[in-house]
Design a protein around this motif. Structure first.
Motif, PDB file in Angstrom:
ATOM      1  N   UNK A  22      31.782  43.589  28.937  1.00  0.00           N
ATOM      2  CA  UNK A  22      32.350  42.497  29.730  1.00  0.00           C
ATOM      3  C   UNK A  22      31.261  41.810  30.537  1.00  0.00           C
ATOM      4  N   UNK A  23      31.340  40.464  30.637  1.00  0.00           N
ATOM      5  CA  UNK A  23      30.350  39.669  31.372  1.00  0.00           C
ATOM      6  C   UNK A  23      31.061  38.968  32.526  1.00  0.00           C
ATOM      7  N   UNK A  24      30.513  39.104  33.729  1.00  0.00           N
ATOM      8  CA  UNK A  24      31.120  38.522  34.924  1.00  0.00           C
ATOM      9  C   UNK A  24      30.092  37.641  35.610  1.00  0.00           C
ATOM     10  N   UNK A  25      30.306  36.316  35.587  1.00  0.00           N
ATOM     11  CA  UNK A  25      29.405  35.387  36.263  1.00  0.00           C
ATOM     12  C   UNK A  25      29.669  35.415  37.760  1.00  0.00           C
ATOM     13  N   UNK A  26      28.616  35.398  38.539  1.00  0.00           N
ATOM     14  CA  UNK A  26      28.722  35.448  40.003  1.00  0.00           C
ATOM     15  C   UNK A  26      28.402  34.083  40.586  1.00  0.00           C
ATOM     16  N   UNK A  27      29.261  33.628  41.474  1.00  0.00           N
ATOM     17  CA  UNK A  27      29.032  32.343  42.129  1.00  0.00           C
ATOM     18  C   UNK A  27      29.092  32.509  43.633  1.00  0.00           C
ATOM     19  N   UNK A  28      29.582  31.459  44.295  1.00  0.00           N
ATOM     20  CA  UNK A  28      29.652  31.490  45.755  1.00  0.00           C
ATOM     21  C   UNK A  28      30.875  32.261  46.267  1.00  0.00           C
ATOM     22  N   UNK A  29      31.888  32.382  45.419  1.00  0.00           N
ATOM     23  CA  UNK A  29      33.104  33.052  45.858  1.00  0.00           C
ATOM     24  C   UNK A  29      32.968  34.578  45.734  1.00  0.00           C
ATOM     25  N   UNK A  30      33.757  35.282  46.560  1.00  0.00           N
ATOM     26  CA  UNK A  30      33.725  36.752  46.544  1.00  0.00           C
ATOM     27  C   UNK A  30      34.348  37.240  45.239  1.00  0.00           C
ATOM     28  N   UNK A  31      33.683  38.193  44.604  1.00  0.00           N
ATOM     29  CA  UNK A  31      34.184  38.811  43.377  1.00  0.00           C
ATOM     30  C   UNK A  31      34.664  40.223  43.725  1.00  0.00           C
ATOM     31  N   UNK A  32      35.959  40.451  43.541  1.00  0.00           N
ATOM     32  CA  UNK A  32      36.533  41.770  43.842  1.00  0.00           C
ATOM     33  C   UNK A  32      36.618  42.606  42.575  1.00  0.00           C
ATOM     34  N   UNK A  33      36.367  43.914  42.707  1.00  0.00           N
ATOM     35  CA  UNK A  33      36.392  44.830  41.579  1.00  0.00           C
ATOM     36  C   UNK A  33      37.283  46.017  41.922  1.00  0.00           C
ATOM     37  N   UNK A  34      38.121  46.430  40.972  1.00  0.00           N
ATOM     38  CA  UNK A  34      38.984  47.581  41.216  1.00  0.00           C
ATOM     39  C   UNK A  34      40.019  47.749  40.120  1.00  0.00           C
ATOM     40  N   UNK A  35      40.946  48.672  40.363  1.00  0.00           N
ATOM     41  CA  UNK A  35      41.945  49.001  39.354  1.00  0.00           C
ATOM     42  C   UNK A  35      43.170  48.093  39.431  1.00  0.00           C
ATOM     43  N   UNK A  36      43.386  47.436  40.582  1.00  0.00           N
ATOM     44  CA  UNK A  36      44.567  46.593  40.728  1.00  0.00           C
ATOM     45  C   UNK A  36      44.498  45.368  39.815  1.00  0.00           C
ATOM     46  N   UNK A  37      45.671  44.874  39.398  1.00  0.00           N
ATOM     47  CA  UNK A  37      45.736  43.727  38.506  1.00  0.00           C
ATOM     48  C   UNK A  37      45.318  42.434  39.165  1.00  0.00           C
ATOM     49  N   UNK A  38      45.359  42.361  40.519  1.00  0.00           N
ATOM     50  CA  UNK A  38      45.001  41.117  41.193  1.00  0.00           C
ATOM     51  C   UNK A  38      43.527  41.031  41.566  1.00  0.00           C
ATOM     52  N   UNK A  39      42.720  41.983  41.098  1.00  0.00           N
ATOM     53  CA  UNK A  39      41.283  41.934  41.345  1.00  0.00           C
ATOM     54  C   UNK A  39      40.630  40.885  40.431  1.00  0.00           C
ATOM     55  N   UNK A  40      39.543  40.256  40.888  1.00  0.00           N
ATOM     56  CA  UNK A  40      38.811  39.320  40.039  1.00  0.00           C
ATOM     57  C   UNK A  40      38.296  40.027  38.789  1.00  0.00           C
ATOM     58  N   UNK A  41      37.851  41.260  38.966  1.00  0.00           N
ATOM     59  CA  UNK A  41      37.443  42.085  37.835  1.00  0.00           C
ATOM     60  C   UNK A  41      38.329  43.332  37.878  1.00  0.00           C
ATOM     61  N   UNK A  42      39.403  43.306  37.080  1.00  0.00           N
ATOM     62  CA  UNK A  42      40.359  44.423  37.037  1.00  0.00           C
ATOM     63  C   UNK A  42      39.997  45.334  35.871  1.00  0.00           C
ATOM     64  N   UNK A  43      39.834  46.633  36.173  1.00  0.00           N
ATOM     65  CA  UNK A  43      39.377  47.583  35.158  1.00  0.00           C
ATOM     66  C   UNK A  43      40.338  48.764  35.135  1.00  0.00           C
ATOM     67  N   UNK A  44      40.816  49.115  33.964  1.00  0.00           N
ATOM     68  CA  UNK A  44      41.705  50.275  33.799  1.00  0.00           C
ATOM     69  C   UNK A  44      40.871  51.549  33.785  1.00  0.00           C
ATOM     70  N   UNK A  45      40.437  51.949  34.962  1.00  0.00           N
ATOM     71  CA  UNK A  45      39.596  53.149  35.086  1.00  0.00           C
ATOM     72  C   UNK A  45      40.231  54.048  36.150  1.00  0.00           C
TER      73      UNK A  45
END
Length: 592
Positions: A22-45
Motif C-alpha cells: 500500500x502507498x500513502x501520499x503525505x500532504x499538509x493534512x494529518x494522516x491517521x493510522x489504525x484499525x478503525x474504519x474511519x482512519x485515513x489509513x485503516x488496516x485490519x491488523x
C-alpha cells in the motif's frame, strides 16, 4: 502515478503486514493510522489500536506521533511516542511495517522489496544488498544485525529470543495464580537478559505505592542481603511512562543525581512500566553490575514486549487472587454466621424452656393461692355451721358456702379449658347474631350496674367461620369484664359493641367508659392468672382463654386503652368464602 505530483512528494510504502504494497501520499493534512474504519489509513491488523498513530506536517517536516496505542509504535526498532521522520525510516505498528520515502525513490524501494524482501532494507540506503556491509533488522519482525562474519550466530540468537517470547506468552495466558505468573516473568527476565538482578514491583491497589513483590539475583550473587534498586531510574520510567535503557548508568546525564547508582555499582539498567489503560500498575527493573556486556536496544525491546504481554495477565491474576480472597472471607463469614445462628437458636430454646418453667411456676402458685383462699372460706363456714346459731345466720352461712364452692367449680372448669383447649368446630355463622346472643347474657348485670348498652352492627356482613358456643363464651367474658370495669365509676356508663367489615376481615369491637387499663399492666393482661380484679371476682384465666379461642378461629384480639378513656377490645375474624347458599343477615344500630 499522477504526473502533476512532485517527485519529492513524501509517502509511506507498506513493505510488510496486512497492508503490504500500500502507498500513502503525505500532504499538509494529518494522516491517521489504525484499525478503525474511519482512519485515513485503516488496516485490519489485530495488533493495532483503533487510533494507533498519526503523521502530521510541522515546519516542513513530518512528525510521527503514537496515540497511546496498546502495543506501541517503533521507528528503526526503537519505541517512540513523538519523533521526526527521516528518509528511509522504518515504521512498525503491530504486524505492519512501512518505509518513509518519496515518489522518486519508490521504484528503488519496490525493486529492493521484490528482489530481497522487506527484511533486507536498511535505513539510509536503497542500494543493492551486495553493496551493503551491514544490515540492521528489528527483533519484532525477525530482523537481525547481520555482519559478514557472524550472520548465522546473530540470526540464531534472534530466533531464540522470538521463540522465548512465544513460549512465555503461551505460558502466561494459562496461569491464573499470581505467584506462579510473577515467578515465570522474573525468571525469564533474569535468564534471557543475562542480568545480575531483576525486581518486579506492583502498585498497591489502595495507595498506588509501588512495592517490590519478587526479587531475583544470579545464582553466584545470592545472599541474605535484600536487593536494592535505583529509585531514580524507576521514578523516571513511571513519570515518563516510557521504557528506559541506560548502557552506562554512572555516566548517564539523566541520572546524575542518583546516589544509589554509584552506591550499588550499577553498570547498566533497564526499567519498563507496566501500563493498563495508561495507568502504571507495576514496574519491571533489571540491571547489571558487571563492567562488560551492557544492555542494548534489542534487550530493551525484548523486555518491553515481554512486559506488555505480561501486564494484562498480571492484572487478571491479581483480580483472580482478590476474588479468591473475597470468597474465602465470605465463606468464613458464612460459617461464623451459621455458628452464631446455631448458638442463638440454642439460647432461644433455653429461654423458651426457662419461660415455660417460669409460667408453670406462676400457674401452680396461682392455683395454690386461690385454692387456699377458697378452702379457708369453706373451712370457716363449716366451722360456723357446727356452732349453735339462728336459722337466719345458718342460711347466710350456707349461701356463702355455696358461692365459695361455685367459685371453686368455675376455677376448675377454667383450668380444664385452659389445659385441654377444647376443639373448635367452626361453621359459617352470623356475627351480628353472635353479638346479640352474648349481649342477652350480660343484660341483667348491665342493668343492675346502670350500664347503657349501645349496639352499632354493620349491615350485610358476610358469614364467618365460628364455633358459636366457644365464641359466645369469648364475647360474654369480654362484655362482663367491661361491665365490671365500670362499677363505681361516674355516669354515664356505656357498653358499646360494634361490627364492621374491612377487606376480608370482620371486626367486633367492645368498648367501655371505665377507668381504662394502666400502661404498666397492658402487656400482661393476656397472661394466665394475671388479673386486676378482687380475688373473689376473677381467676386471671378469662382473657388468656379468649385469646386462645380467637386464635383457634384464625383470628386476632387486641386492646387499646387511652388513659382515663376506657378500654376497647377488638376481634378480627377472617371471612368465610362466599357460597351461593349463604345469605347476608341484616344489620342494626340501636341503643338498649
Amino acid at each position: 502515478m499522477d504526473e502533476a505530483l512532485s517527485l519529492s512528494q513524501p509517502m509511506l510504502y507498506a513493505i510488510a503486514g496486512p497492508a503490504k504494497g500500500r502507498k500513502v501520499l503525505l500532504g499538509r493534512e494529518v494522516v491517521t493510522l489504525g484499525r478503525r474504519g474511519n482512519m485515513a489509513v485503516s488496516i485490519e491488523d489485530p495488533k493495532l489500536s483503533g487510533h494507533h498513530a498519526d503523521i502530521r506536517c510541522t515546519d516542513g517536516a513530518y512528525v510521527l506521533r503514537d496515540c497511546m496505542s496498546t502495543n506501541g509504535t517503533y521507528v528503526n526498532g526503537e519505541i517512540v511516542t513523538d519523533t521526526r521522520l527521516a528518509e528511509n525510516d522504518r515504521i512498525r505498528m503491530g504486524h505492519s511495517e512501512f518505509i518513509f520515502t518519496s515518489l522518486e525513490k519508490l521504484d528503488e524501494v519496490e525493486a529492493m522489496v521484490a528482489s530481497h524482501g522487506s527484511a533486507e532494507l536498511t535505513k539510509g540506503s536503497t542500494t543493492s544488498a551486495a553493496s551493503t556491509p551491514k544490515v540492521q533488522m528489528s527483533l519484532a519482525t525477525q530482523s537481525v544485525v547481520v555482519g559478514e562474519a557472524c550472520a548465522d550466530d546473530k540470526l540464531a540468537t534472534a530466533h531464540k529470543k522470538l521463540w522465548s517470547l512465544y513460549e512465555i506468552a503461551r505460558r502466561i495466558n494459562v496461569l491464573s495464580e499470581l505467584d506462579d505468573l510473577l515467578e515465570l516473568v522474573v525468571n525469564t527476565i533474569l535468564k534471557e537478559m543475562d542480568a545480575d538482578r531483576a525486581v518486579l514491583l506492583l502498585a498497591d491497589k489502595a495507595t498506588g505505592e509501588l512495592k517490590p513483590v519478587l526479587t531475583k539475583c544470579r545464582e553466584a550473587m545470592r545472599s541474605d542481603e535484600p536487593v536494592q534498586l535505583s529509585e531514580t531510574i524507576v521514578r523516571q520510567a513511571v513519570q515518563s511512562r516510557q521504557s528506559i535503557l541506560t548502557e552506562d548508568a554512572g555516566s548517564d546525564a539523566r541520572f546524575a543525581g542518583g546516589e544509589s547508582i554509584a552506591l550499588m555499582g550499577i553498570r547498566s539498567a533497564m526499567c519498563v512500566p507496566l501500563l493498563a489503560n495508561d495507568t502504571v500498575v507495576g514496574v519491571a527493573y533489571v540491571d547489571k553490575l558487571s563492567r562488560t556486556a551492557a544492555f542494548d536496544a534489542e534487550d530493551l525491546e525484548y523486555l518491553t514486549v515481554l512486559c506488555n504481554s505480561a501486564t494484562i495477565s498480571i492484572e487478571n491474576a491479581r483480580l483472580f487472587s482478590e476474588v479468591q480472597a473475597t470468597n474465602r472471607k465470605v465463606t468464613e463469614a458464612h460459617k461464623q454466621l451459621e455458628a452464631s445462628y446455631q448458638e442463638l437458636a440454642e439460647t432461644q430454646q433455653k429461654l423458651i424452656q426457662a419461660e415455660k418453667m417460669s409460667s408453670l411456676g406462676r400457674l401452680v402458685a396461682g392455683i395454690a393461692h386461690d385454692l387456699k383462699n377458697i378452702l379457708t372460706s369453706v373451712t370457716g363456714y363449716a366451722q360456723l355451721l357446727k356452732m349453735p346459731t339462728s336459722d337466719e345466720k345458718r342460711g347466710t352461712y350456707v349461701e356463702r358456702l355455696n358461692e365459695t364452692t361455685s367459685m371453686c367449680t368455675k376455677m376448675v372448669r377454667d383450668l380444664l379449658s385452659f389445659a385441654r383447649q377444647d376443639e373448635v368446630k367452626p361453621a359459617p355463622g352470623d356475627v351480628n347474631a353472635l353479638v346479640v346472643e352474648a349481649l342477652d347474657v350480660v343484660r341483667a348485670p348491665a342493668e343492675e350496674g346502670n350500664v347503657e348498652i349501645v349496639r352499632d352492627l354493620a349491615a350485610q356482613l358476610p358469614p364467618v367461620n365460628l364455633d358459636m358456643l366457644q365464641m359466645t363464651r369469648v364475647l360474654t367474658n369480654l362484655m362482663t369484664n367491661a361491665v365490671q370495669a365500670m362499677e363505681g365509676t361516674d355516669e354515664p356508663r356505656r357498653l358499646t359493641v360494634r361490627t364492621a367489615r374491612e377487606s376480608d376481615v370482620v371486626h367486633i369491637a367492645i368498648e367501655d367508659t371505665g377507668p381504662g387499663i394502666p400502661p404498666d399492666v397492658m402487656n400482661k393482661i393476656f397472661d394466665p392468672f394475671f388479673t386486676t380484679k378482687p380475688k373473689d371476682k376473677g381467676t386471671g384465666l378469662g382473657l388468656s382463654l379468649c385469646q386462645g379461642l380467637v386464635a383457634a378461629h384464625g383470628g386476632e384480639i387486641s386492646v387499646e386503652s387511652p388513659p382515663g378513656k376506657g378500654a376497647r377490645f377488638t376481634l378480627r375474624m377472617p371471612i368465610q368464602s362466599p357460597s351461593p347458599q349463604s345469605s347476608a343477615p341484616s344489620g342494626e344500630a340501636e341503643t338498649d
